[in-house]
Scaffold this active site. Structure first.
Site, short mmCIF file in Angstrom:
data_model
loop_
_atom_site.label_atom_id
_atom_site.label_comp_id
_atom_site.label_asym_id
_atom_site.label_seq_id
_atom_site.Cartn_x
_atom_site.Cartn_y
_atom_site.Cartn_z
N LEU A 52 0.81 -1.23 0.00
CA LEU A 52 0.00 0.00 0.00
C LEU A 52 0.84 1.28 0.00
CD1 LEU A 52 -2.94 1.00 0.14
CD2 LEU A 52 -2.66 1.13 2.61
N ASP A 53 0.55 2.15 -0.94
CA ASP A 53 1.20 3.48 -1.03
C ASP A 53 2.70 3.39 -1.26
OD1 ASP A 53 -1.29 4.51 -0.62
OD2 ASP A 53 -0.97 5.00 1.48
#
Lengths: 285, 285, 285, 285
Positions: D228-229
């Site tokens: 994530l990210d």
């Protein structure tokens, strides 16, 4: 930067000892609680500008707008203020004039829809029919203007009057207003010019920017005056370009800046942060 | 972006099929390993520009500069190239001309000292004595110019010749070169102008920017031509200002932009990334 | 933004009706002419911040600093103000701590020399001898610090005391202050961190920026606290980079931003525009 | 930067002598006229990246795509190229996933309508019904997704398949894709994150930016990965804020940056200017 239930007082006067104290003291004596206050004294011209946002802070606060105005009229007379008082949630009513290009209008309409515009678009006028569908989809009236210039401006004036609109926003309108109409709307008509003024005044700025080989292009939001592209500047921004950019590229890149600069200027107006100071502006942040 | 032991080939020609293949094929056949290559075809003018950085990639690579030039002269003749070949570590020699303001000179000198300048300052010339101490502390010669303009330019030419300098950098020199001297230095003389050209051409740009009430101020590095402030632009940048900025504030804020824009332009020149393209430039990044 | 002969009053207190009126009314009754005034009410924390620049505007204005302070102490007590009064031309005295990198120090020294620094560098301290020549050329004392950390900090404290310096500026000092020393200098020690915090806290931010492939790099000026790289942020800026930039390129590009961000933060401090607000800052423009 | 009737060749391979010559020589022998060419050699990883735009420049140019591909397959095999050939007017087909916020979708739709998007939105999917009207007004299908995550992703996959869409653009979709779905779309799924990564990874970045007191806020367009990210960054931009900005202000200011950064990233993808390079990207300009 505004708050529900609050009031915005804007004022300008000749600068002298005691103006701030006079205004803030009056507010304090009437339980006005200051939420934000900005001021600027132009030492060259001797003019003073102030914007105060305040709200009820106690029982002595006036119950309605008329009493508040009455209270303020005393200090206004003492310091010879030019002043204006509005509720912070009373949105500035604007008519938007467009031609064929949609980017500025679409940007303003979407900001209005998503709650990011500090003014209220009440009508759109145009010398073409192209942007009617976009406007009407947003539930706003679209007025096709007559071809004759005098009739055009008369119609714009009528639309503004009927819609109780104070301000006219030229969002790539591509028409030069007559001197008379510009004068009549002095301080109430905003234009977006597709160059970083004073560079490339007049027509076809992107073509001339390309010929000159500039490394940045820009846009300028300014008040319209009878003197073309010379009105007081409200906001400007630029974007970097390089040798590879054709005129079409510049036009395309410029659209984003134009829309952004115009939106910022409309929001500044809507939040009563803009003051005329001769041929310049004071824009509080 | 440059590499020790590498070569930089810059070229320009009329655009046609096969130029890139001709150059890169020749390099490949002589074991030239391409480290970086940028090119630009101006569809409007039909000119082609290319900058190739390459190094030895195998045994067939020429042993010295003369042989490398001989190899390249074949393809240069075939495509009628204007071309230049330099070692990537051969630094462009520049003479810097200043007046009283120190910010651009100090910035260039410090970049040189800390290894952040892609050119070599070999001398400083000035019509005042004020920046002698700063210059000499950096171990560089400082030449005070005579008052007479013709003698001044003759002296600059002599300093450039003696120091084997190709380029002259006007770092807030505050003097207009004669048309003859500007012509003689065409493409080799760089100026920093303290405005975002073409806005505020000529004298006192910050005063005029203040009068006009602009919301951004800028600086422009450009080649000097006989046509004042109209030479090809190399680099520009801007900084945001607001209504509170006095002329003195603009001058102070502008210094940072001027120094930065000039340094970027000198570095672009030093890295052979700048090409003249009529009255515009091609600046590879 | 400051004016000779003027005074700067900064204050903070719990927000309530009448603070602005109390302060400005007092100034008006003593013929204080307000040149600039900025304020901010943090609705979340209930704190109020104000910076007023004023000058003599009539005969009732106090003749000296002591009387002015006496006048202000009344309103200060009434509203429980934390306040400070300084002459606008009384420059903040700072000691600058450096290591081997010269770009930030050179930038500060040159700004001081050219009148573009709103603080006064009174001494430079360092754990290396490399920047002595640069410092001494500017006529300032350079103190080589002992290797032992406790002795180092004791020496910095002594230099600050002897030079009557209030603030310490870490201009790429590359040493972590002990928690005790950081506490002792709370609100008076400024650091420039070579990343856009909170991204890349800690060591080697440019290396990590390169690994992560970011498209912008930045710098952050912040107050030093015992919690490394977590102190209140005063100023930040960024510069665009692309895939071609090596770690060395990032370091080189970053130098310009670091120097600029630090200079802006020092000027903000020197002009008394910076207030602590918990772990954040209020920085008037 | 693209031209009608032209072809875009993108390729990546291990870097070695002769790749550029091999490709450009082949094009020259078949009368391919190079309109634009950019390349990048990553000296750390030894990977080479190239994007060539070319058009018919003479009679030997292949008559159709199949013959052109056949011609190129020779050099592709020789240098072990990963390569892709598309007509410059063959627009990348994208499905846009949204939640409730309209600013990114509206911006993309308007760019598409006004010819400023280098990709083609073929469908919109959402876990809410709120943006149906906006989408359908633009004449595009709107698919309401089921609540169950697995079913949701299956439906997105089906819509992409039916619409012959290669890429998925998360335009403030506010849902985390499953690792499996992210893997399946590796290099073909783009997200806009409302912070300047790696600062403020995860949820509520504007709230955390406000708590931290940053002076700039930003947005990041990146490829989606299972981490994530942490996916490769394509584009970033920032906007200046100050102490007065509330969380709501940051959210409002951030919308403009998010929309702009996402549009730039989609255009870069659509123009085949983006290459994966490990966990980073190469983005030609």
């Amino acid at each position: 930067m505004t708050t529900e239930g609050a009031w915005i007082l804007t004022l300008t006067c000749a600068d002298r000892v005691g103006v701030v104290a006079g205004v803030t003291g009056l507010l304090a004596r009437h339980d006005g609680f200051i939420l934000d206050s900005q001021q600027y004294a132009d030492l060259e011209t001797g003019r003073f500008f102030m914007r105060v946002v305040f709200a009820r802070g106690g029982p002595r606060f006036p119950d309605d707008a008329d009493r508040l105005r009455l209270v303020l009229s005393g200090v206004a007379a003492e310091y010879d203020l030019g002043w204006s008082l509005t509720r912070s949630d009373a949105r500035l009513r604007i008519v938007v004039a467009v031609s064929k290009g949609s980017h500025c209008l679409n940007d303003l309409l979407h900001r209005q829809q998503s709650g990011a515009l500090s003014a209220e678009i009440v009508a759109v006028v145009s010398n073409h029919d192209r942007l009617r569908s976009l406007t009407e989809w947003h539930g706003l009236p679209y007025h096709l203007l007559p071809a004759d210039k005098a009739a055009q401006e008369a119609e714009i004036g009528r639309v503004m009057h009927d819609a109780a609109a104070d301000h006219l926003v030229l969002a790539r309108y591509m028409q030069v207003l007559s001197a008379g109409f510009a004068d009549r709307l002095a301080g109430r008509c905003l234009n977006i010019h597709h160059s970083f003024l004073p560079g490339f005044k007049g027509a076809r700025p992107y073509h001339r920017a390309h010929e000159r080989g500039v490394k940045l292009i820009g846009a300028t939001a300014h008040f319209v005056t009878g003197d073309l592209d010379e009105g007081p500047i409200i906001e400007q921004a630029v974007e970097r370009v390089d040798h590879r950019a054709s005129v079409d590229d510049l036009i395309r890149i410029g659209r984003d800046i134009e829309a952004l600069v115009l939106a910022r200027a409309v929001n500044a107006l809507g939040e009563r942060r803009v003051f005329l100071n001769g041929n310049r502006t004071v824009v509080f942040q």
